[in-house]
Design a protein around this motif. Structure first.
Motif, PDB file in Angstrom:
ATOM      1  N   ARG A 125      35.138  -5.811  -7.420  1.00 55.23           N
ATOM      2  CA  ARG A 125      35.086  -7.032  -8.235  1.00 55.23           C
ATOM      3  C   ARG A 125      35.661  -6.725  -9.617  1.00 55.23           C
ATOM      4  N   ILE A 126      36.641  -7.530 -10.003  1.00 54.78           N
ATOM      5  CA  ILE A 126      37.344  -7.323 -11.271  1.00 54.78           C
ATOM      6  C   ILE A 126      37.303  -8.615 -12.074  1.00 54.78           C
ATOM      7  N   LEU A 127      36.957  -8.515 -13.348  1.00 53.01           N
ATOM      8  CA  LEU A 127      37.049  -9.644 -14.280  1.00 53.01           C
ATOM      9  C   LEU A 127      38.309  -9.466 -15.114  1.00 53.01           C
ATOM     10  N   THR A 128      39.087 -10.535 -15.262  1.00 52.56           N
ATOM     11  CA  THR A 128      40.278 -10.477 -16.113  1.00 52.56           C
ATOM     12  C   THR A 128      40.042 -11.273 -17.387  1.00 52.56           C
ATOM     13  N   ASP A 129      40.390 -10.688 -18.523  1.00 53.57           N
ATOM     14  CA  ASP A 129      40.321 -11.327 -19.847  1.00 53.57           C
ATOM     15  C   ASP A 129      39.120 -12.267 -19.966  1.00 53.57           C
ATOM     16  N   PRO A 130      37.898 -11.759 -19.842  1.00 54.36           N
ATOM     17  CA  PRO A 130      36.726 -12.648 -19.803  1.00 54.36           C
ATOM     18  C   PRO A 130      36.399 -13.265 -21.169  1.00 54.36           C
ATOM     19  N   VAL A 131      36.293 -14.589 -21.181  1.00 58.84           N
ATOM     20  CA  VAL A 131      35.945 -15.326 -22.402  1.00 58.84           C
ATOM     21  C   VAL A 131      34.826 -16.304 -22.061  1.00 58.84           C
ATOM     22  N   TRP A 132      33.634 -16.038 -22.595  1.00 59.14           N
ATOM     23  CA  TRP A 132      32.496 -16.936 -22.401  1.00 59.14           C
ATOM     24  C   TRP A 132      32.094 -17.640 -23.709  1.00 59.14           C
ATOM     25  N   VAL A 164      39.423  -5.928 -16.841  1.00 56.49           N
ATOM     26  CA  VAL A 164      40.764  -5.625 -17.349  1.00 56.49           C
ATOM     27  C   VAL A 164      41.092  -6.612 -18.463  1.00 56.49           C
ATOM     28  N   ILE A 165      41.590  -6.086 -19.564  1.00 60.72           N
ATOM     29  CA  ILE A 165      41.920  -6.892 -20.741  1.00 60.72           C
ATOM     30  C   ILE A 165      43.387  -6.664 -21.071  1.00 60.72           C
ATOM     31  N   SER A 166      44.133  -7.747 -21.199  1.00 58.85           N
ATOM     32  CA  SER A 166      45.587  -7.646 -21.343  1.00 58.85           C
ATOM     33  C   SER A 166      46.033  -7.343 -22.765  1.00 58.85           C
ATOM     34  N   HIS A 167      45.316  -7.844 -23.773  1.00 56.95           N
ATOM     35  CA  HIS A 167      45.668  -7.577 -25.166  1.00 56.95           C
ATOM     36  C   HIS A 167      44.549  -8.095 -26.047  1.00 56.95           C
ATOM     37  N   ASP A 168      44.667  -7.927 -27.355  1.00 55.59           N
ATOM     38  CA  ASP A 168      43.511  -8.175 -28.213  1.00 55.59           C
ATOM     39  C   ASP A 168      43.508  -9.512 -28.940  1.00 55.59           C
ATOM     40  N   HIS A 169      44.337 -10.480 -28.550  1.00 57.67           N
ATOM     41  CA  HIS A 169      44.218 -11.823 -29.116  1.00 57.67           C
ATOM     42  C   HIS A 169      42.879 -12.439 -28.698  1.00 57.67           C
ATOM     43  N   TYR A 170      42.368 -13.350 -29.523  1.00 61.48           N
ATOM     44  CA  TYR A 170      40.992 -13.830 -29.355  1.00 61.48           C
ATOM     45  C   TYR A 170      40.761 -14.591 -28.059  1.00 61.48           C
ATOM     46  N   ASP A 171      41.789 -15.214 -27.502  1.00 60.80           N
ATOM     47  CA  ASP A 171      41.598 -15.944 -26.245  1.00 60.80           C
ATOM     48  C   ASP A 171      41.683 -15.026 -25.033  1.00 60.80           C
ATOM     49  N   HIS A 172      41.773 -13.714 -25.285  1.00 62.93           N
ATOM     50  CA  HIS A 172      41.806 -12.730 -24.197  1.00 62.93           C
ATOM     51  C   HIS A 172      40.794 -11.606 -24.407  1.00 62.93           C
ATOM     52  N   LEU A 173      40.565 -11.235 -25.644  1.00 68.84           N
ATOM     53  CA  LEU A 173      39.554 -10.227 -25.964  1.00 68.84           C
ATOM     54  C   LEU A 173      38.485 -10.910 -26.810  1.00 68.84           C
ATOM     55  N   ASP A 174      37.376 -11.249 -26.172  1.00 72.60           N
ATOM     56  CA  ASP A 174      36.290 -12.010 -26.792  1.00 72.60           C
ATOM     57  C   ASP A 174      35.121 -11.075 -27.067  1.00 72.60           C
ATOM     58  N   MET A 175      34.849 -10.836 -28.346  1.00 77.10           N
ATOM     59  CA  MET A 175      33.811  -9.875 -28.709  1.00 77.10           C
ATOM     60  C   MET A 175      32.459 -10.241 -28.108  1.00 77.10           C
ATOM     61  N   GLY A 176      32.074 -11.506 -28.185  1.00 76.01           N
ATOM     62  CA  GLY A 176      30.772 -11.907 -27.668  1.00 76.01           C
ATOM     63  C   GLY A 176      30.602 -11.578 -26.202  1.00 76.01           C
ATOM     64  N   THR A 177      31.649 -11.807 -25.420  1.00 80.34           N
ATOM     65  CA  THR A 177      31.581 -11.513 -23.988  1.00 80.34           C
ATOM     66  C   THR A 177      31.538 -10.009 -23.738  1.00 80.34           C
ATOM     67  N   VAL A 178      32.357  -9.269 -24.471  1.00 83.47           N
ATOM     68  CA  VAL A 178      32.377  -7.813 -24.311  1.00 83.47           C
ATOM     69  C   VAL A 178      31.001  -7.222 -24.619  1.00 83.47           C
ATOM     70  N   VAL A 179      30.402  -7.663 -25.717  1.00 85.18           N
ATOM     71  CA  VAL A 179      29.080  -7.152 -26.103  1.00 85.18           C
ATOM     72  C   VAL A 179      28.041  -7.499 -25.039  1.00 85.18           C
ATOM     73  N   ALA A 180      28.153  -8.711 -24.470  1.00 88.64           N
ATOM     74  CA  ALA A 180      27.199  -9.118 -23.434  1.00 88.64           C
ATOM     75  C   ALA A 180      27.335  -8.274 -22.175  1.00 88.64           C
ATOM     76  N   LEU A 181      28.513  -7.696 -21.948  1.00 84.46           N
ATOM     77  CA  LEU A 181      28.746  -6.849 -20.769  1.00 84.46           C
ATOM     78  C   LEU A 181      28.491  -5.369 -21.053  1.00 84.46           C
ATOM     79  N   LYS A 182      28.013  -5.076 -22.249  1.00 85.79           N
ATOM     80  CA  LYS A 182      27.858  -3.686 -22.685  1.00 85.79           C
ATOM     81  C   LYS A 182      26.953  -2.881 -21.760  1.00 85.79           C
ATOM     82  N   ASP A 183      25.893  -3.502 -21.275  1.00 81.63           N
ATOM     83  CA  ASP A 183      24.916  -2.767 -20.468  1.00 81.63           C
ATOM     84  C   ASP A 183      25.207  -2.828 -18.976  1.00 81.63           C
TER      85      ASP A 183
END
Length: 400
Positions: A125-132, A164-183
Motif C-alpha cells: 500500500r502506497i500513498l502518493t503526495d498525501p494532503v489532508w 511517496v512525495i514528488s516535491h515540496d510545494h504545499y499541495d504535495h508536501l503537507d506538514m499536517g499530514t506528514v506529522v499525523a503519519l509520524k507514528d
C-alpha cells in the motif's frame, strides 16, 4: 516652517508604514516558520551537490522553465467564471472495511483528489503526495481551500507501507499530514533534500529515503524508482529549487504504475517508458495549467502524449478537482483529457474522488462532474517548450 512640518509628518508616516510592514513580515515568518521546513546541511547537502541535477547552488532542469510574467497578470482578469465549484462537492465517505479485502487483480487505485492516491499494488500500500489539511499553505488562515473533506480520515486508512512525495510545494508536501503519519510504520520516499523538512517535523531519519533521478529503493517486494520530472521546488521566498522534484515508478512482481508528480512535458518521458515500462496505469497530472507557465504543468493533451511516451496501458488523470490553483474552469481538465484520450484511443480512468477501482476489472470514465463551459486545446493550447504539438479535439462545452 510649514514645509519643514509637512516633511516631518511625511517621514513619520513613512517610518510608521515601514514599521507595520516589518511587523507584518515578522508575523508571517514566525507563523509559517515550522511549515517552511529546513534546509539540508552536512552529509545530506554534500550528497545533493554530487547530483547531476545540481548546478550553481540549486537543482536545475535539463530543459528550462519558461514563464510569461506579464501575461500571467493580465490573464488573471480573464479567468474562467468556473474556477471553483459554486457549491462544495458532495463526496461519499469511504468505509474503511473496503480495504480489508485485497484487490482481486492485485492492483487497486483509490483517488482522494488532486495528487493524493492510495495505491494497492501486489500486496503493498502506497500513498502518493498525501494532503489532508484544509488549506495548501504554510498558514491556517490564508491559502487555497479544499473543495471537499477527505473521504477517509487518516486514522482510518489501512496500514501504509510507503509514502511517496514528488516535491515540496504545499499541495504535495503537507506538514499536517506528514506529522499525523509520524507514528505509522510507513517509509517516506522523497527526492533529494526533502528529507530535511521531514526530519525537522519529527519523522525518524531511518524511515526517510531520499532519491535522485533514476535511483531506486526496495519496500518489501516493491521497487520504487525516482524518475525525472520537469518542475521546481520551494516553500518560501529564499529556497527556490533547493530540493529536487521527481515522479515515481512503482514496480511490483506483477504490476507497474507510474506517478508523475508535477511536470511539464520533456523528452526523458520516453526514456522512462523504455527503461521502466510498460505501465499498467499512468497517473499523470492534467490540471492547474496555463499557457503563461507552459513548462510547469503538462496540460490535458500533453498528458495523453506523455502516457503514450511512457508506454502506459490505462491513464488516470490527477492534480485536479480539489484546489483552485489556475485560471481554467474546474471541470476543464477532465473534459479536455477525455477529448484527447478519445482521439488517441487511450483507455481513461476518471473515478470520483474516493472511488476505488481495479483497472483490469473495471473502468470509470463517464462524467460525474457538471456540464460547464470550457476552453478547448485550440482556444488555449498548453505547449511545453522544446516539444512537439499535442493531439487536440472538440468544441467548448461539448462532450465526445
Amino acid at each position: 516652517m510649514k514645509t519643514r512640518g509637512f516633511w516631518r509628518v511625511l517621514r513619520r508616516g513613512a517610518m510608521g508604514l515601514a514599521a507595520l510592514l516589518a511587523l507584518g513580515i515578522l508575523v508571517l515568518v514566525v507563523d509559517g516558520y515550522t511549515a517552511f521546513g529546513r534546509r539540508a546541511t552536512g552529509a545530506r547537502r554534500e550528497r545533493m551537490e554530487r547530483s547531476p541535477q545540481w548546478k550553481d547552488g540549486r537543482f536545475d532542469n535539463p530543459q528550462p522553465l519558461v514563464n510569461h510574467y506579464g501575461e500571467m497578470l493580465t490573464s488573471a482578469l480573464q479567468a474562467s467564471p468556473h474556477t471553483n465549484p459554486t457549491e462544495p462537492l458532495q463526496v461519499a465517505p469511504i468505509d474503511p472495511a473496503r480495504f480489508q479485502t485485497p484487490p482481486a487483480t492485485g492492483l487497486r487505485l483509490t483517488w482522494l483528489g488532486h495528487s493524493t492516491l492510495l495505491v494497492e499494488l501486489d500486496g503493498h500500500r502506497i500513498l502518493t503526495d498525501p494532503v489532508w489539511s484544509e488549506r495548501v499553505s504554510p498558514y491556517t488562515w490564508v491559502g487555497p481551500t479544499r473543495w471537499f473533506a477527505p473521504p477517509i480520515a487518516l486514522e482510518d486508512l489501512p496500514p501504509i507501507d510507503a509514502v511517496v512525495i514528488s516535491h515540496d510545494h504545499y499541495d504535495h508536501l503537507d506538514m499536517g499530514t506528514v506529522v499525523a503519519l509520524k507514528d505509522s510504520k510507513a517509509v517516506f520516499i522523497v527526492p533529494l533534500g526533502v528529507g530535511a523538512h521531514l526530519e525537522s517535523w519529527g519523522i525518524p531519519v531511518e524511515r526517510i529515503v531520499e532519491l535522485d533521478w533514476w535511483e531506486r529503493t526496495q519496500v518489501g517486494g516493491l521497487e520504487v524508482v525516482a524518475t525525472p520530472a520537469r518542475h521546481a521546488s520551494g516553500r518560501q521566498v529564499l529556497d527556490k529549487d533547493a530540493t529536487l522534484w521527481a515522479g515515481y515508478a512503482l514496480v511490483g512482481p506483477r504490476h507497474r504504475v507510474y506517478f508523475s508528480g508535477d511536470t511539464g512535458l520533456f523528452p526523458a518521458m520516453r526514456d522512462i517508458g523504455e527503461r521502466l515500462g510498460p505501465f499498467d496505469v499512468t497517473m499523470i497530472e492534467t490540471g492547474q495549467y496555463h499557457r503563461t507557465w507552459p513548462d510547469w504543468h503538462i496540460g490535458p493533451e500533453q498528458a495523453v502524449l506523455a502516457h503514450q511516451m511512457l508506454r502506459g496501458k490505462a491513464m488516470l488523470p490527477i492534480h485536479w478537482a480539489l484546489f483552485g490553483l489556475a485560471y481554467h474552469g474546474w471541470t476543464e481538465p477532465a473534459e479536455r483529457v477525455r477529448a484527447a484520450a478519445t482521439q488517441a484511443s487511450v483507455p481513461l480512468l476518471l473515478p470520483k474522488p474516493g472511488q476505488s477501482l481495479e483497472p483490469e476489472a473495471e473502468q470509470a470514465e463517464s462524467p460525474w462532474w457538471p456540464a460547464l463551459s470550457w476552453e478547448t486545446a485550440e482556444q488555449h493550447p498548453i505547449l511545453s517548450t522544446g516539444m512537439p504539438a499535442p493531439v487536440t479535439a472538440t468544441q467548448p462545452g461539448s462532450r465526445p
